[in-house]
Design a protein around this motif. Structure first.
Motif: not given
Length: 226
Positions: A72-77, A85-89
């Motif tokens: 859930r966290l992966g899909a929604k993020n 930068e956010h997704k890379r982090l």
């Protein structure tokens, strides 16, 4: 939605990265739970380690809930309009693996080396002087599953705080990330189901409760700042 390299958890990459294997997230979690739980019950019956079956079942359930939450966290993020930068982090750094490994090694050190008051180690108290190898193997596998998901929960909290400080989101996405951070707090609270089995192990009890409190504080701060 397509997933680019560096925009998935390592767990998601394993589930979806095997050529020719197309397994839904629901089925992947169901299979994870079924395989582990059958193993816990079967080995408990065969070796007579019934005292460990209830604790093992709770650990398997917590790990399965963690798998659901990771999906859930992966899909929604990935749907958020946050900068690369956010997704890379969050995903590309794979820090959740590092945190999981560190937690797992610390747990192994405690299991096999820490004797507390000079008595037998925890692994001796759980399985006796000559523990069945299949039982130890499955126990360590389930514990790794738990520590990896706990590491992911902590890293998600840290990145959430970074996002709250450095990323300016539109109003509709602020509501989404607040819910995500609240979900992470919820998953950390689920880990308190392990507490009844740790009452005689103050070090492990403090580690689990301390982690839950830390995630709750960091995510709450992220929600407030967002």
């Amino acid at each position: 939605m397509s997933r680019e390299y560096g925009e998935t958890w390592v767990y998601e990459s394993l589930v979806g990265g095997i050529p020719g294997l197309d397994v839904s997230r629901t089925l992947a979690v169901a299979l994870q739970f079924a395989v582990f739980e059958v193993g816990v019950v079967a080995l408990g019956w065969y070796y007579g380690t019934w005292d460990a079956v209830v604790a093992g079942t709770v650990a398997v359930v917590v790990a399965a809930v963690g798998s659901v939450e990771m999906h859930r966290l992966g899909a929604k993020n990935r749907l958020l309009g946050t900068p690369p930068e956010h997704k890379r982090l969050l995903f590309g750094s794979s820090i959740e693996i590092v945190l999981g490994v560190l937690a797992f090694i610390a747990l192994l050190t405690y299991l096999f080396a820490w004797d507390g008051t000079g008595g037998p180690t925890l692994i001796d108290r759980l399985f006796g002087d000559d523990p069945p190898l299949p039982v130890v193997y499955l126990t360590l596998l389930v514990l790794w599953d738990l520590t990896y998901r706990i590491g992911t929960s902590w890293w998600s909290a840290v990145v959430a705080l970074w996002r709250a400080v450095h990323v300016d989101l539109p109003d509709e996405e602020r509501a989404v990330v607040r819910r995500l951070d609240a979900e992470n707090i919820g998953f950390s609270l689920v880990q308190l189901a392990l507490v009844p089995f740790l009452l005689t192990e103050p070090v492990l009890l403090g580690a689990v409760v301390g982690h839950v409190i830390a995630v709750a504080v960091v995510c709450s701060l992220a929600i407030w700042l967002t």
